[in-house]
Design a protein around this motif. Structure first.
Motif, PDB file in Angstrom:
ATOM      1  N   GLN A 185      41.520  37.315  46.600  1.00  0.00           N
ATOM      2  CA  GLN A 185      42.210  38.601  46.697  1.00  0.00           C
ATOM      3  C   GLN A 185      43.630  38.497  46.157  1.00  0.00           C
ATOM      4  N   THR A 186      44.277  37.364  46.387  1.00  0.00           N
ATOM      5  CA  THR A 186      45.633  37.159  45.872  1.00  0.00           C
ATOM      6  C   THR A 186      45.639  37.213  44.340  1.00  0.00           C
ATOM      7  N   LEU A 187      44.700  36.519  43.706  1.00  0.00           N
ATOM      8  CA  LEU A 187      44.601  36.578  42.240  1.00  0.00           C
ATOM      9  C   LEU A 187      44.281  37.990  41.770  1.00  0.00           C
ATOM     10  N   ARG A 188      43.357  38.610  42.433  1.00  0.00           N
ATOM     11  CA  ARG A 188      42.956  39.989  42.071  1.00  0.00           C
ATOM     12  C   ARG A 188      44.158  40.926  42.182  1.00  0.00           C
ATOM     13  N   ASP A 189      44.957  40.754  43.250  1.00  0.00           N
ATOM     14  CA  ASP A 189      46.153  41.580  43.440  1.00  0.00           C
ATOM     15  C   ASP A 189      47.171  41.364  42.312  1.00  0.00           C
ATOM     16  N   HIS A 190      47.332  40.106  41.873  1.00  0.00           N
ATOM     17  CA  HIS A 190      48.256  39.818  40.773  1.00  0.00           C
ATOM     18  C   HIS A 190      47.776  40.458  39.462  1.00  0.00           C
ATOM     19  N   ILE A 191      46.480  40.404  39.218  1.00  0.00           N
ATOM     20  CA  ILE A 191      45.927  41.027  38.013  1.00  0.00           C
ATOM     21  C   ILE A 191      46.184  42.529  38.047  1.00  0.00           C
ATOM     22  N   THR A 192      45.890  43.150  39.173  1.00  0.00           N
ATOM     23  CA  THR A 192      46.089  44.589  39.333  1.00  0.00           C
ATOM     24  C   THR A 192      47.572  44.954  39.203  1.00  0.00           C
ATOM     25  N   ALA A 193      48.436  44.126  39.788  1.00  0.00           N
ATOM     26  CA  ALA A 193      49.879  44.390  39.700  1.00  0.00           C
ATOM     27  C   ALA A 193      50.350  44.337  38.249  1.00  0.00           C
ATOM     28  N   TRP A 194      49.839  43.369  37.475  1.00  0.00           N
ATOM     29  CA  TRP A 194      50.203  43.286  36.057  1.00  0.00           C
ATOM     30  C   TRP A 194      49.721  44.534  35.308  1.00  0.00           C
ATOM     31  N   GLN A 195      48.498  44.943  35.587  1.00  0.00           N
ATOM     32  CA  GLN A 195      47.940  46.097  34.888  1.00  0.00           C
ATOM     33  C   GLN A 195      48.627  47.405  35.281  1.00  0.00           C
ATOM     34  N   ARG A 196      49.269  47.421  36.431  1.00  0.00           N
ATOM     35  CA  ARG A 196      50.035  48.603  36.843  1.00  0.00           C
ATOM     36  C   ARG A 196      51.490  48.525  36.404  1.00  0.00           C
ATOM     37  N   GLY A 197      51.864  47.413  35.755  1.00  0.00           N
ATOM     38  CA  GLY A 197      53.237  47.244  35.294  1.00  0.00           C
ATOM     39  C   GLY A 197      54.192  46.763  36.359  1.00  0.00           C
TER      40      GLY A 197
ATOM     41  N   GLN B 173      35.823  27.586  42.158  1.00  0.00           N
ATOM     42  CA  GLN B 173      35.108  28.647  42.874  1.00  0.00           C
ATOM     43  C   GLN B 173      35.963  29.898  43.002  1.00  0.00           C
ATOM     44  N   VAL B 174      37.267  29.720  43.185  1.00  0.00           N
ATOM     45  CA  VAL B 174      38.174  30.867  43.318  1.00  0.00           C
ATOM     46  C   VAL B 174      38.168  31.684  42.029  1.00  0.00           C
ATOM     47  N   VAL B 175      38.317  31.007  40.889  1.00  0.00           N
ATOM     48  CA  VAL B 175      38.336  31.705  39.601  1.00  0.00           C
ATOM     49  C   VAL B 175      36.975  32.351  39.338  1.00  0.00           C
ATOM     50  N   HIS B 176      35.908  31.612  39.635  1.00  0.00           N
ATOM     51  CA  HIS B 176      34.544  32.135  39.499  1.00  0.00           C
ATOM     52  C   HIS B 176      34.400  33.431  40.309  1.00  0.00           C
ATOM     53  N   ASP B 177      34.866  33.423  41.549  1.00  0.00           N
ATOM     54  CA  ASP B 177      34.758  34.598  42.413  1.00  0.00           C
ATOM     55  C   ASP B 177      35.603  35.766  41.902  1.00  0.00           C
ATOM     56  N   VAL B 178      36.775  35.468  41.339  1.00  0.00           N
ATOM     57  CA  VAL B 178      37.620  36.533  40.779  1.00  0.00           C
ATOM     58  C   VAL B 178      36.900  37.204  39.613  1.00  0.00           C
ATOM     59  N   ILE B 179      36.300  36.391  38.746  1.00  0.00           N
ATOM     60  CA  ILE B 179      35.565  36.943  37.598  1.00  0.00           C
ATOM     61  C   ILE B 179      34.457  37.872  38.079  1.00  0.00           C
ATOM     62  N   HIS B 180      33.704  37.415  39.074  1.00  0.00           N
ATOM     63  CA  HIS B 180      32.597  38.233  39.579  1.00  0.00           C
ATOM     64  C   HIS B 180      33.101  39.463  40.328  1.00  0.00           C
ATOM     65  N   ASP B 181      34.263  39.339  40.957  1.00  0.00           N
ATOM     66  CA  ASP B 181      34.877  40.484  41.614  1.00  0.00           C
ATOM     67  C   ASP B 181      35.302  41.523  40.575  1.00  0.00           C
ATOM     68  N   LEU B 182      35.913  41.046  39.478  1.00  0.00           N
ATOM     69  CA  LEU B 182      36.356  41.955  38.417  1.00  0.00           C
ATOM     70  C   LEU B 182      35.193  42.675  37.751  1.00  0.00           C
ATOM     71  N   CYS B 183      34.106  41.970  37.543  1.00  0.00           N
ATOM     72  CA  CYS B 183      32.983  42.550  36.795  1.00  0.00           C
ATOM     73  C   CYS B 183      31.886  43.103  37.685  1.00  0.00           C
ATOM     74  N   GLY B 184      32.058  42.980  38.984  1.00  0.00           N
ATOM     75  CA  GLY B 184      31.029  43.478  39.892  1.00  0.00           C
ATOM     76  C   GLY B 184      31.337  44.838  40.467  1.00  0.00           C
ATOM     77  N   GLY B 185      32.614  45.242  40.409  1.00  0.00           N
ATOM     78  CA  GLY B 185      33.001  46.517  40.993  1.00  0.00           C
ATOM     79  C   GLY B 185      33.374  47.514  39.925  1.00  0.00           C
ATOM     80  N   ASP B 186      34.195  48.460  40.307  1.00  0.00           N
ATOM     81  CA  ASP B 186      34.674  49.451  39.340  1.00  0.00           C
ATOM     82  C   ASP B 186      35.679  48.769  38.424  1.00  0.00           C
ATOM     83  N   VAL B 187      35.385  48.757  37.150  1.00  0.00           N
ATOM     84  CA  VAL B 187      36.233  48.091  36.172  1.00  0.00           C
ATOM     85  C   VAL B 187      37.000  49.138  35.386  1.00  0.00           C
ATOM     86  N   LEU B 188      38.292  48.906  35.242  1.00  0.00           N
ATOM     87  CA  LEU B 188      39.099  49.810  34.432  1.00  0.00           C
ATOM     88  C   LEU B 188      38.661  49.686  32.984  1.00  0.00           C
ATOM     89  N   PRO B 189      38.563  50.771  32.274  1.00  0.00           N
ATOM     90  CA  PRO B 189      38.120  50.672  30.876  1.00  0.00           C
ATOM     91  C   PRO B 189      39.171  49.964  30.034  1.00  0.00           C
TER      92      PRO B 189
END
Length: 163
Positions: free
Chosen positions: A9-21, A41-57
């Motif tokens: 979730q921490t990595l996912r939050d950082h990715i989202t924060a970057w994409q929001r500027g 495993q953490v990076v693997h899970d982030v990838i699957h989290d990014l591509c498993g849910g609603d993905v920004l175009p």
């Protein structure tokens, strides 16, 4: 008992924060590079989290094969080997996360999931770049060691012995 933050979730939050500027690309890269080699495993899970849910175009219009080739040729890479294999390509414009089966192209404008047929090639590219860099580092290390030995040998040979 203190709450331990979820690294995925921490990595996912950082990715989202970057994409929001809200943070910089360099900050996101630093966060990704701080993931220990044994935490694939953490990076693997982030990838699957990014591509498993609603993905920004992701915006792909205007991107040609030559653009992609230039992007990939200028990439740096990092891999994680355990317990799951994962890789990161850091290009001039995009970040690519892949585990060889699933992958995501991260842009400031959003996330685009890669077709499975491309993910294995992206993982192989990550591994190749890392192996090449490691081989160059080892070659440079051996060269420096030889220089040190040569310098020491020369210095020692110039010392007069006591008769």
């Amino acid at each position: 008992m203190p709450h331990t933050p979820d690294p995925v979730q921490t990595l996912r939050d950082h990715i989202t924060a970057w994409q929001r500027g809200e943070t910089t690309r360099d900050d996101l890269i630093r966060v990704l590079l701080r993931v220990p080699p044994e935490d694939g495993q953490v990076v693997h899970d982030v990838i699957h989290d990014l591509c498993g849910g609603d993905v920004l175009p992701g915006t792909t219009h205007g991107t040609t094969a030559d653009d992609w080739r230039a992007e990939l040729m200028a990439s740096r890479a990092r891999t994680w080997r355990v317990p799951e294999v994962a890789g990161l390509l850091v290009g001039p414009e995009v970040l690519v996360l892949t585990d060889g089966r699933t992958g995501a192209v991260l842009r400031e404008s959003g996330t685009q999931c890669l077709p499975a047929s491309v993910c294995a090639s992206m993982m192989l590219l990550c591994e190749t770049i890392v192996m090449a860099h490691t081989a160059l580092d080892q070659e440079e290390l051996l060269k420096l060691q030889r220089q040190r030995v040569d310098a020491t040998s020369t210095s020692l040979s110039e010392i007069d012995r006591i008769p």
